[in-house]
Scaffold this active site. Structure first.
Site: not given
Ligand SMILES: Cc1cc2nc3c(=O)[nH]c(=O)nc-3n(C[C@H](O)[C@H](O)[C@H](O)COP(=O)(O)O)c2cc1C
Length: 340
Positions: A108, A112, A170, A172-173, A205, A234
């Protein structure tokens, strides 16, 4: 699970973001389920909060806090909404969310996208408080003072949160992860300490893409400024070998290919902290083996998101039930005995 497999066939026929939006819309219309009960040996008190199960929903699924109660009802022991920034923002141009089916992964670069903190505050104020709700806060992309954004978010969102997460990881910022660097991190966490209300725990985080020495430095800054827990981690900007055609999309990778890296990072934080700060594991957790491995490596809680895309929301409950079986098998009376 059979029903989810059927629904998944329809959802996977849509592009990933449309399917996600449809899921949130459906959940927000669903009648609220009572909070499930969990085996008592899964309950733990951490940072002053009673967690009924160690398996939580990671941030990013419910960015605007629209469906936390539906997710609690589906079997998550705690739910983290967000990331929410002070002002609303559109995020990056679409497409920006990709399912990597062959890899059981997601990429992704949402950036934000969210409706802003005051809208989320109003929405969350209307809910009946039950279950544990974390609110994950961030900075606006165009902010001229990102540290001030975090301090403002901590202050504003505290009344509706059981805990807050400061998300500086993140990818992405642009430039956001620079806040993890030495001087900036100390300045940020000191500002958060000033802004926080007594009794509301604050978690930090972190990214999995760290260098030697970063772990010790982050742990020291977190302990010195009274941070209650670290969430590790993350998404990653690294690209292990992937099979899916979308493998080269820019953004943060999550799910199965993140598992090994997230586990390694957790172990590094555990050895840097020697158990002095609570650790919460995220990244590629898709079954009870993964959850157990993280707990044994030092995590008190785990969070997941990507695996739910493939396995359905009942996954949290299945992992919790399996963990309680493992505890009995290991002759342990409480999950806390398994940590580290
Ligand atoms: C589509 C998507 C959007 C995410 N958006 C955020 C976010 O806004 N803030 C954040 O702290 N982590 C965000 N994450 C990260 C997840 O909270 C998590 O830390 C990460 O995906 C690893 O866990 P997983 O492998 O179980 O997905 C996002 C992950 C995905 C897949």
């Amino acid at each position: 699970m059979a029903l989810y497999k059927l629904l998944r066939t329809f959802a996977f026929a849509l592009d990933a973001e449309t399917a996600h939006r449809a899921t949130i819309a459906t959940l927000s219309l669903a009648p609220s389920l009572p909070l499930p009960s969990f085996a008592p040996e899964l309950a733990q008190r951490l940072a002053g909060l009673e967690f009924p199960s160690p398996v939580g929903l990671a941030a990013g699924f419910d960015k605007d806090g629209e469906v936390p109660d539906a997710m609690l009802g589906l079997g998550f022991g705690f739910v983290e909404v967000g990331t929410i920034t002070p002002k609303p923002q559109a995020g990056n141009p679409k497409p920006r969310l990709f399912r990597l089916k062959e890899d059981h992964a997601v990429i992704n670069r949402m950036g934000f996208n969210n409706g802003g903190q005051s809208a989320a505050l109003d929405r969350l104020k209307r809910r009946q408080r039950r279950g544990i709700l974390g609110v994950n806060i961030g900075a606006n992309k165009d902010s001229t003072d990102r540290i001030a954004d975090y301090a403002a978010g901590v202050k504003l969102m505290s009344p509706v949160a059981d805990y807050l997460t400061v998300n500086i990881s993140s990818p992405n910022t642009p430039g956001l992860r620079n806040l993890q660097a030495g001087g900036e991190l100390v300045e940020l966490l000191a500002a958060v300490r000033e802004a926080r209300l007594p009794g509301i725990p604050v978690f930090l985080k972190v990214a999995p893409d760290l260098e030697e020495g970063d772990h010790e430095r982050i742990v020291r800054a977190a302990i010195d400024t009274g941070i209650d827990a670290l969430i590790v981690s993350n998404t990653t900007i690294s690209r292990p070998t992937l099979k899916s055609p979308q493998a080269k999309e820019a953004g943060g990778l999550s799910g199965r290919p993140l598992k090994q890296l997230a586990l390694e990072q957790l172990k590094k934080f555990r050895s840097a902290s020697g158990g002095q700060i609570t650790l919460i594991a995220a990244g590629g957790i898709e079954n009870a083996d993964d959850a157990w491995e993280r707990i044994r490596a030092g995590a008190s809680l785990v969070q997941l998101y990507s695996a739910m895309v493939y396995e359905g929301p009942g996954l949290a409950r299945r992992i919790a039930d399996d963990l309680s079986t493992r505890l009995s098998r290991a002759g342990m009376a409480n999950i806390a005995e398994a940590i580290g």
